[in-house]
Design an enzyme around this catalytic site. Structure first.
Site, PDB file in Angstrom:
ATOM      1  CB  SER A 171     -75.074 -57.463-125.011  1.00  0.00           C
ATOM      2  OG  SER A 171     -74.976 -56.143-125.545  1.00  0.00           O
ATOM      3  CE  LYS A 218     -84.776 -54.361-124.219  1.00  0.00           C
ATOM      4  NZ  LYS A 218     -85.832 -54.861-125.104  1.00  0.00           N
TER       5      LYS A 218
END
Ligand SMILES: NC(=O)C1=CN([C@@H]2O[C@H](COP(=O)(O)OP(=O)(O)OC[C@H]3O[C@@H](n4cnc5c(N)ncnc54)[C@H](OP(=O)(O)O)[C@@H]3O)[C@@H](O)[C@H]2O)C=CC1
Ligand SMILES: C[C@H]1O[C@H](OP(=O)(O)OP(=O)(O)OC[C@H]2O[C@@H](n3cnc4c(=O)[nH]c(N)nc43)[C@H](O)[C@@H]2O)[C@@H](O)[C@@H](O)C1=O
Length: 323
Positions: free
Chosen positions: A109, A141
């Site tokens: 996230s 990421k």
């Protein structure tokens, strides 16, 4: 024909939960390919190439990564960006060269802008600056998402990305400094009760809010996304949205979390804040409606999840992972 899955990171918290879930779903142990970090360093391109060419799995779940909490990310930025870039580039590229059609990449996230509108939708990606305490990790990421998307676009692969919110549960890393907040507080409050400490210090102001998903829910969501038919997955990740948020859709403040851990561990002393430590992102609540629309929702509540994790921690006292 049985599907042989390479589960990278099987000894980690998420990898271990996915392994348990695969077995519970009836996958024969023999169809789940695993290698420890010591046996296969995923940052080593030649080693990954040799492994993929030799084994040629039908699918890959990439749950291996260099992972840590706010202090670890803030202290070892080069390790976090290099190791994670190398692991994902090696595993994704060598999977492609070995003809692997199906792959699941786990992001985080923290890929979303520090000040993204809450709850954060998948299309908030790359719309603003990242949180400084974990930007290197977040950039790695984001690169993982773009690797999957690019191999899908250029080579017709079916490489999917899930973005977990903060996770916790059995098998977590309980290192006092490098861990995430839930295991760190479980350990600290437990030790305070054991030693009769009158107060426990938490990092930061206690005001940041976090969403916490139990790792068993994460494992179930990972396999759910992996098993979606391609048309459904693609229809829900357009335009160019090659990733899906996975969370509970609700958050708590760190102060509220600390209160919950105190209650679960039976700590009755004072909780104080060390505001010399960073707060990190003020809030990172995920919009989980895309996955809900496809039929998956989290089931394990935070209070029950923390209590179950604490029971696991006590049952594994002395042998929990600390790295
Ligand atoms: N925990 C969380 O709150 C969140 C996690 N995620 C993501 O979920 C995934 C799993 O995280 P989690 O289970 O918590 O992490 P863990 O640290 O528990 O597990 C990571 C695993 O990867 C292995 N690993 C690390 N480096 C290498 C390497 N160079 N070669 C081979 N294996 C390696 C580790 O082995 P060893 O310990 O032996 O080095 C470990 O088994 C990661 O992609 C992470 O970014 C996303 C959001 C939140
Ligand atoms: C999942 C996500 O996790 C990381 O981001 P984070 O959510 O900020 O991580 P955290 O769990 O370490 O902290 C959450 C909050 O909790 C507070 N806090 C209080 N007391 C302790 C404490 O004792 N330890 C820790 N770690 N935090 C504490 C801490 O100050 C912060 O305000 C990314 O690095 C990255 O890894 C990533 O993707």
């Amino acid at each position: 024909m049985a599907r042989r899955i390479f589960l990278a990171g099987h000894r980690g918290m998420v990898g271990g939960a996915i392994h348990r879930r695969l077995i519970a779903n009836g996958a024969p142990e023999a169809d789940i390919l695993t290698r420890s970090h010591a046996d296969l360093d995923l940052t080593d391109q030649r080693a990954v190439q040799a492994f993929m060419q030799a084994e040629r799995p039908d699918a890959v779940i990439l749950a291996a990564a260099r992972v840590g909490g706010i202090h670890a990310n803030n202290t070892y930025p080069a390790d976090f960006i290099y190791d994670n870039l190398m692991m994902e580039a090696n595993v994704i590229h060598q999977a492609h060269l070995a003809g692997v059609q199906s792959l699941l990449f786990l992001g985080s996230s923290c890929i979303y802008p520090r000040d993204a509108a809450q709850p954060m939708r998948e299309d908030a990606l790359l719309t603003g600056p990242l949180e400084p305490t974990n930007e290197p990790y977040a950039v790695a990421k984001i690169a993982g998402i773009k690797l999957c998307e690019s191999y899908n676009r250029q080579h017709g692969a079916d490489y999917r990305s899930v973005m977990p919110t903060n996770l916790y549960g059995p098998g977590d890393n309980f290192h006092p400094e490098n861990s995430h907040v839930v295991p760190a507080l479980i350990r600290r409050f437990h030790e305070a009760v054991e030693t009769g400490e009158p107060e426990v210090t938490i990092w930061g102001s206690g005001t940041p809010r976090r969403e916490f998903l139990h790792v068993d829910d994460m494992a179930e969501a990972s396999l759910f996304v992996m098993d979606l038919d391609r048309a459904t997955y693609e229809a829900n990740t357009r335009p160019m949205l090659s990733h899906i948020n996975v969370g509970t859709g609700s958050d708590v403040s760190i102060a509220e979390l600390a209160r919950m851990v105190a209650d679960v561990t039976g700590f009755e002393g004072r909780i104080v804040q060390d505001t010399s430590k960073p707060d990190g992102t003020p809030r990172k609540l995920m919009d989980v409606s895309r996955l809900a629309d496809m039929g998956w929702r989290a089931r394990i509540g935070l209070q029950d999840g923390i209590a179950e994790t604490y029971d696991w921690f006590k049952a594994h006292a002395g042998s929990v992972r600390e790295n």
